[in-house]
Design a protein around this motif. Sequence first.
Motif, PDB file in Angstrom:
ATOM      1  N   VAL A 301     -10.366 -26.082 -15.841  1.00  0.00           N
ATOM      2  CA  VAL A 301     -11.287 -24.948 -15.717  1.00  0.00           C
ATOM      3  C   VAL A 301     -12.674 -25.510 -15.989  1.00  0.00           C
ATOM      4  CG1 VAL A 301     -11.777 -22.575 -16.415  1.00  0.00           C
ATOM      5  CG2 VAL A 301      -9.445 -23.480 -16.634  1.00  0.00           C
ATOM      6  N   TRP A 304     -16.603 -22.090 -17.066  1.00  0.00           N
ATOM      7  CA  TRP A 304     -16.118 -20.838 -17.629  1.00  0.00           C
ATOM      8  C   TRP A 304     -17.105 -20.348 -18.674  1.00  0.00           C
ATOM      9  CZ3 TRP A 304     -14.760 -20.033 -22.840  1.00  0.00           C
ATOM     10  CH2 TRP A 304     -14.605 -21.189 -23.625  1.00  0.00           C
ATOM     11  N   THR A 346     -11.294 -28.520 -19.725  1.00  0.00           N
ATOM     12  CA  THR A 346     -12.142 -27.384 -19.389  1.00  0.00           C
ATOM     13  C   THR A 346     -13.580 -27.765 -19.697  1.00  0.00           C
ATOM     14  OG1 THR A 346     -12.373 -26.088 -21.448  1.00  0.00           O
ATOM     15  CG2 THR A 346     -10.265 -25.905 -20.258  1.00  0.00           C
TER      16      THR A 346
END
Length: 498
Positions: A301, A304, A346
């Motif tokens: 990810v 985000w 992430t």
Amino acid sequence: MADARIAVHTEATIDRIAPEVHGHFAEHLGRCIYGGIWHSDSAEEEGLREDTVSLLDDLDLPVLRWPGGCFADDYHWEDGVGPREERPRRRNLFWAQGPEETPEESNAFGTDEFLALCERIGTEPYLAANVGSGDPQEATDWVEYCNYDGDTELADRRRQNGHDEPYGVTYWGLGNENWGCGGRMTPEQYAREYRRFATYVGTTDNLLLDHDLELIACGYEGHEWNRRFLEEVSGAPWGQAFPLDHLTLHHYYGRTMTVSEADERQYDEFLAEALEMEHHIERMAAAIDAVATTRDIGVIVDEWGSWHPEATAESGLEQPGTVLDGLSAAAVLDVFNDHSDVVTMTNIAQTVNVLQCLVETDENDAWARPTYRVFDLYAPHKGNDAVRTSVSAPTRDTGDDDLELIRGSASITEGETYITVTNLDCIDEHTVEIEIEGDTPDEADVSGKVLFAEQAPDLAVTADNADEFVATELTVSITDGTLTAELPPSTVAAISIR
């Protein structure tokens, strides 16, 4: 009396929490690079901002993504190497830079400056190659410039630019949001482009390099797109060497809510939207499992965080850093822990001044935001084995779904269990009981910290109040081996059992 309970199943290991799950992202927009990480073009000084670098160094960033974002697919890396006075000034097609809102890129901060920053703070670089307006040779040349130790023009150019040894960059993203600003491609079109780039970039570690590259493909929150992309990539006769190590998604939340104008109902909706991250991770992992069943492909990810209405192109995507944003980050980090078997990295957006940044600056100072404090509190999870937790807690209806008001995750390492708990209820405190399966700790083994116990959800950080957001001691009682803690509204807690 306790109204929430968490059982920590220390024998039910999920997987190791990759340190890269606490990664970050810096793009050439607004004041993230110029004025945030690097002194602006108009400043008397040039070079890295030492106050920003010091804060980032203290946080022990595991990986940093650069140069974009949308900026990456209109960026040509050779513009940003060599003597700065000779570097061309180029358009910035997607973002304005700095308070003057200039859609131009000076290229004062380029590959060597970024990699020097990574070396200074001990973080792994993650470079995003230009697929939208670039070509495979440009991307492959960048790999060679950064990583080759031979006697080629590009390797020699790196040496002439001040870095004798190869940088050893492992993480290479091939494109960014190619379904949108990176070319508005169909999944099949991007898959064909990805195959071209992966053929050339991926071949370098067979002959030129002494380390393997990790190739990262761009995915989408529309999960049918991911399935079609994977099917097209999988349809090529790759043999054993499948050119895909990770697939990415982006998840922003809060675009319709200004925190200072919102009420408790809207806080709940915002937090529920942040927790949709879990759904997206599960859907992407399912697509990978369905199409590439024999492949070990991780979910990344790589953008985000919260994105509020104040963050516009005109504002350089700046927005206040609030307790509520920090609370959402804690809830999402717990989700990542619970999915450590599929989440390999992430990158919160973004590192300095932009969106849900961790560090904010003005002309004279740099300071930590509430989200920085959350990452600091969660740092002991990095590298641990995540274990299953069972949570029983009150819920509140948000209209589309129920928000579970207490969330948490746990990890273990030799001699320690580390538990993080969030009280997502911005109205009431909750008393939480925690049972450690197979263990009966006593008070000498247990310590606790809590964030935001004295702050309202809409409180925003400033240079003057930044130190007030540090963690304070949390009282944890123990009765018959069960831990009990009272969590004020909108707080984040961590409990260590040694």
